[in-house]
Design a protein around this motif. Structure first.
Motif, PDB file in Angstrom:
ATOM      1  N   UNK A 337       0.829  -1.207   0.000  1.00  0.00           N
ATOM      2  CA  UNK A 337       0.000   0.000   0.000  1.00  0.00           C
ATOM      3  C   UNK A 337       0.869   1.265   0.000  1.00  0.00           C
ATOM      4  N   UNK A 338       1.978   1.218   0.737  1.00  0.00           N
ATOM      5  CA  UNK A 338       2.875   2.385   0.731  1.00  0.00           C
ATOM      6  C   UNK A 338       3.483   2.593  -0.649  1.00  0.00           C
ATOM      7  N   UNK A 339       3.904   1.484  -1.278  1.00  0.00           N
ATOM      8  CA  UNK A 339       4.423   1.593  -2.642  1.00  0.00           C
ATOM      9  C   UNK A 339       3.345   2.062  -3.606  1.00  0.00           C
ATOM     10  N   UNK A 340       2.081   1.803  -3.230  1.00  0.00           N
ATOM     11  CA  UNK A 340       0.956   2.242  -4.056  1.00  0.00           C
ATOM     12  C   UNK A 340       0.495   3.648  -3.757  1.00  0.00           C
ATOM     13  N   UNK A 341       1.223   4.372  -2.886  1.00  0.00           N
ATOM     14  CA  UNK A 341       0.934   5.779  -2.664  1.00  0.00           C
ATOM     15  C   UNK A 341       0.202   6.121  -1.385  1.00  0.00           C
ATOM     16  N   UNK A 342      -0.053   5.147  -0.503  1.00  0.00           N
ATOM     17  CA  UNK A 342      -0.776   5.418   0.744  1.00  0.00           C
ATOM     18  C   UNK A 342       0.208   5.905   1.811  1.00  0.00           C
ATOM     19  N   UNK A 343      -0.179   6.956   2.533  1.00  0.00           N
ATOM     20  CA  UNK A 343       0.655   7.473   3.623  1.00  0.00           C
ATOM     21  C   UNK A 343       0.677   6.491   4.790  1.00  0.00           C
ATOM     22  N   UNK A 344       1.756   6.523   5.572  1.00  0.00           N
ATOM     23  CA  UNK A 344       1.912   5.573   6.678  1.00  0.00           C
ATOM     24  C   UNK A 344       0.745   5.657   7.659  1.00  0.00           C
ATOM     25  N   UNK A 345       0.248   6.865   7.902  1.00  0.00           N
ATOM     26  CA  UNK A 345      -0.842   7.048   8.865  1.00  0.00           C
ATOM     27  C   UNK A 345      -2.152   6.415   8.398  1.00  0.00           C
TER      28      UNK A 345
END
Length: 558
Positions: A337-345
Motif C-alpha cells: 500500500x505504501x508503494x501504491x501511494x498510501x501514507x503511513x498514517x
C-alpha cells in the motif's frame, strides 16, 4: 487483542542449555566454546572435521525495498526455520549480528520479532560474544601501525596524501566522517586528513565474512591496500606487517556463534557487513558449516533484494561456491500500500487498489531473482490489519508473475503460523531444479559489471561514471583486479539513488560517485548517490529511550 512486546516474549522464552542445541546438529559439548549458558562458538577443529559431508539445501530470504511500514525479513527467516523444523525437517537458521550504531540510532534490534525471534535477544543486540569489538580492534591496530610506520621514517615511501585506510567505530557518529589526525606537534606524527566508517563497513568485517578459514583470513588481511606511494603503486597491509597480529585478534571472532530460536531450534549468528555499503550477508564459514549439519539452511541477505540478495548471489555465492535451492521474497500488504501511494498514517484502512498499484515493486524483485536461475516463493508477512481482499490481491499478482505467495503468521503464532510457508518452500525445492548462475561472468570489465547491475537489477538506463572513475577501474584491471565482482553501495529504499522514489521506476540513471578497491575482501565498491559509510544518529535516537528498569533489565532496545 493486546499483543506482548518482542522483549516480553523474549524474556518469557524457555531457553535450553546451548549444549542441547548443539546436540541437535551433532555438535558435542567438547566442540562448543560456551559464552554463558545460552550461546557458544563452534570450534574450528569441529568445522574442519565435517568438511567431507554432503551439503544441505540453502534457502535465501530477501525482501522488497524496505518501507517505514515494515517487512519483517529477519522475522520471516526465523519463522521459516522454525516452520521447517515443525514439519519434520532438520533445519538451521543463519543471520548476521547486530551493529550497535543502528541499534542506538533508529533501526532497533536485529533478532526477529513476535514469536519468531532468536534469543538471547539483549545480548545479541549488544556485545554478544565480542566479535565486533575484535574486528574494531584489528582494524584499529592496522590504523595505528600505518601512522606509526610513517612516524618512524616511512621506509615504504607512503604518500601521506594517499592513505586510503580509514578508521572505524561501531557507532553512528557523523562528526567523525572527516577528521584531521596527528595534530599537536612533532611528537604526534605528521598531520593528515582521515576519517571514520562504522565497523560494519570495515573491509576487515567483509573479509571475516568471506574467509574460509584462518589461513585464508590472514592472506586476505595481508592483501588489503592501505595506501599508495607517489608513483601510485599500492602499499598492502602485509607490507606494514600487520596481518599476523590482526589474525591473532580475530582468531576467536572467526568461529561462528550458535544460539537458538524461541522454539529451541539452532541458529548461527555471525558477521554483520552492511548491505548498502558492503555485501550484507552472514559469514561464509557459518553458512557452509550449517550446510554440513542441517538438511535445510535458511539465511537472509540485508535490505531489499536489489542490494542484499544481488550481493549474496553475485559475491558470496560466487566466492564460496554456494548455490541456493530457492529464494523467498518477503512482502507485506502494508508495504504494498505504501508503494501504491498510501501514507503511513492511513495504512490501517483497506485499499485493494493501492495494494495492486504497489505490487510492481514486488514484481521486479521476483523477476530479478528468477534471472539468477533460482525458483522464487513469496512470503506475505501477516499484519492484523490485513484484509482477505488485500492478501488475495497480492496472491493474484504473484501468480501472474509465475510464482506463488503464501500468507505466513509466524510473528503471531510461531512455527504454527509458518508451517504452510515451510511446506511450500520444500515443495518448490523438490519440484524445481535450481540452475543458479551469477548474472555476470568474472572476466567482464569492471565498468560493464557496474552497468549490468544498474540496468538488469535496478532497471536504470545506465550507470553514469565520469572519466576519472573509468580510468580508475581500468587501472585496477591492469593491476590484475578486473576479475573481481562489484559491490554496489546505494540507498536501500529504492531501485534508484533517490530514497523517496518507491515502486518500480524507469527512465533514470545511477550516478556512481566514487569507487573503492577492497582487494582483501575481493570486490570493488561502487558508491552511488548520497550513500554514507558512516551513518548519523536521527533527531531523536533510540538511545534516548534505552536504559535499565528497577529489575536491572534492559528496556527500550527493541
Amino acid at each position: 487483542m493486546a499483543f506482548k512486546t518482542d522483549i516480553q516474549i523474549a524474556r518469557e522464552a524457555s531457553k535450553r542449555p546451548i549444549q542441547e542445541i548443539g546436540e541437535k546438529l551433532g555438535i558435542s559439548s567438547a566442540d562448543l566454546l560456551p559464552y554463558g549458558h545460552d550461546k557458544a562458538k563452534v570450534s574450528q577443529q569441529f568445522i574442519n572435521s565435517v568438511q567431507d559431508r554432503k551439503d544441505g539445501k540453502l534457502i535465501l530470504v530477501t525482501a522488497i525495498n524496505p518501507t517505514p511500514a515494515g517487512e519483517g525479513k529477519t522475522t520471516t527467516t526465523v519463522g521459516l526455520g522454525d516452520g521447517l523444523n515443525r514439519i519434520g525437517k532438520n533445519a538451521a537458521v543463519c543471520i548476521r549480528e547486530a551493529s550497535l550504531g543502528p541499534n542506538f540510532g533508529m533501526k532497533g534490534g536485529a533478532a526477529g520479532g513476535g514469536y519468531a525471534q532468536i534469543v538471547p535477544m539483549e545480548e545479541m543486540n549488544l556485545h554478544f560474544t565480542g566479535d565486533f569489538h575484535a574486528i574494531t580492534s584489528a582494524h584499529s591496530l592496522l590504523s595505528a601501525m600505518i601512522d606509526n610506520h610513517i612516524y618512524w621514517g616511512n621506509s615504504l615511501e607512503i604518500d601521506t596524501r594517499r592513505v586510503v585506510w580509514r578508521r572505524v567505530v561501531d557507532m553512528n557518529d557523523r562528526a567523525l566522517r572527516q577528521i584531521t589526525t596527528s595534530l599537536g606537534g612533532v611528537a604526534n606524527g605528521f598531520p593528515r586528513e582521515a576519517g571514520f566508517d562504522i565497523t560494519v563497513a570495515s573491509e576487515v568485517m567483509a573479509i571475516l565474512c568471506l574467509a574460509k578459514n584462518l589461513e585464508d583470513l590472514q592472506t586476505r588481511l595481508g592483501d588489503m591496500i592501505v595506501a599508495y606511494r607517489r608513483d601510485k603503486s599500492p602499499v598492502f597491509a602485509r607490507d606494514i606487517k600487520a596481518h599476523g597480529a590482526m589474525t591473532v585478534l580475530l582468531k576467536d571472532a572467526m568461529q561462528p556463534n550458535i544460539v537458538q530460536t524461541l522454539e529451541n531450534n539452532p541458529a548461527f549468528v555471525h558477521g554483520g557487513p552492511f548491505a548498502n555499503i558492503a555485501h550484507g550477508c552472514n559469514s561464509v564459514i557459518a553458512t557452509t558449516t550449517a550446510l554440513k549439519l542441517a538438511d535445510y539452511v535458511v539465511t537472509e541477505a540485508g535490505f531489499g533484494a536489489d542490494l542484499g540478495a544481488e550481493k549474496f548471489l553475485n559475491i558470496k555465492c560466487r566466492k564460496a561456491g554456494l548455490a541456493p535451492s530457492a529464494v523467498v521474497v518477503v512482502a507485506t500488504v502494508r508495504a504494498m500500500k505504501m508503494n501504491g501511494g498510501v501514507a503511513k498514517a492511513d495504512l490501517g484502512g483497506e485499499n485493494v487498489d493501492a495494494v495492486k498499484n504497489g505490487c510492481a515493486n514486488l514484481g521486479r524483485h521476483i523477476e530479478n531473482m528468477k534471472s539468477f536461475g533460482v525458483p522464487v516463493v513469496v512470503a506475505i508477512n501477516h499484519f492484523v490489519t490485513d484484509t482477505d481482499a488485500e492478501v488475495q490481491a497480492v496472491k493474484d499478482y504473484v501468480a501472474s508473475q509465475g510464482s506463488e505467495a503464501v500468507l505466513s503468521r509466524h510473528w503471531e503464532l510461531g512455527s504454527e503460523g509458518s508451517a504452510d510457508l515451510a511446506t511450500k518452500v520444500v515443495e518448490t525445492i523438490e519440484a524445481n531444479e535450481s540452475n543458479f548462475a551469477p548474472i555476470y561472468p568474472d572476466d567482464m570489465g569492471l565498468a560493464d559489471k557496474i552497468n549490468t547491475i544498474a540496468t538488469k537489477i535496478y532497471r536504470a538506463d545506465s550507470a553514469q561514471m565520469d572519466q576519472k572513475i573509468l580510468n580508475q577501474l581500468k587501472e585496477w584491471e591492469d593491476q590484475g583486479y578486473g576479475n573481481l565482482p562489484v559491490c554496489m553501495a546505494k540507498t536501500q529504499y529504492s531501485f534508484t539513488t533517490d530514497p523517496n522514489e518507491r515502486g518500480a521506476p524507469t527512465g533514470f540513471d545511477i550516478p556512481v560517485r566514487e569507487v573503492r578497491l577492497s582487494a582483501g575482501a575481493g570486490f570493488v565498491v561502487a558508491i552511488c548517490g548520497e550513500i554514507m559509510t558512516m551513518p548519523g544518529l536521527p533527531r531523536v535516537p533510540s538511545a534516548e529511550s534505552i536504559g535499565l528498569n528497577d529489575a536491572g533489565e534492559v528496556e527500550g532496545l527493541f
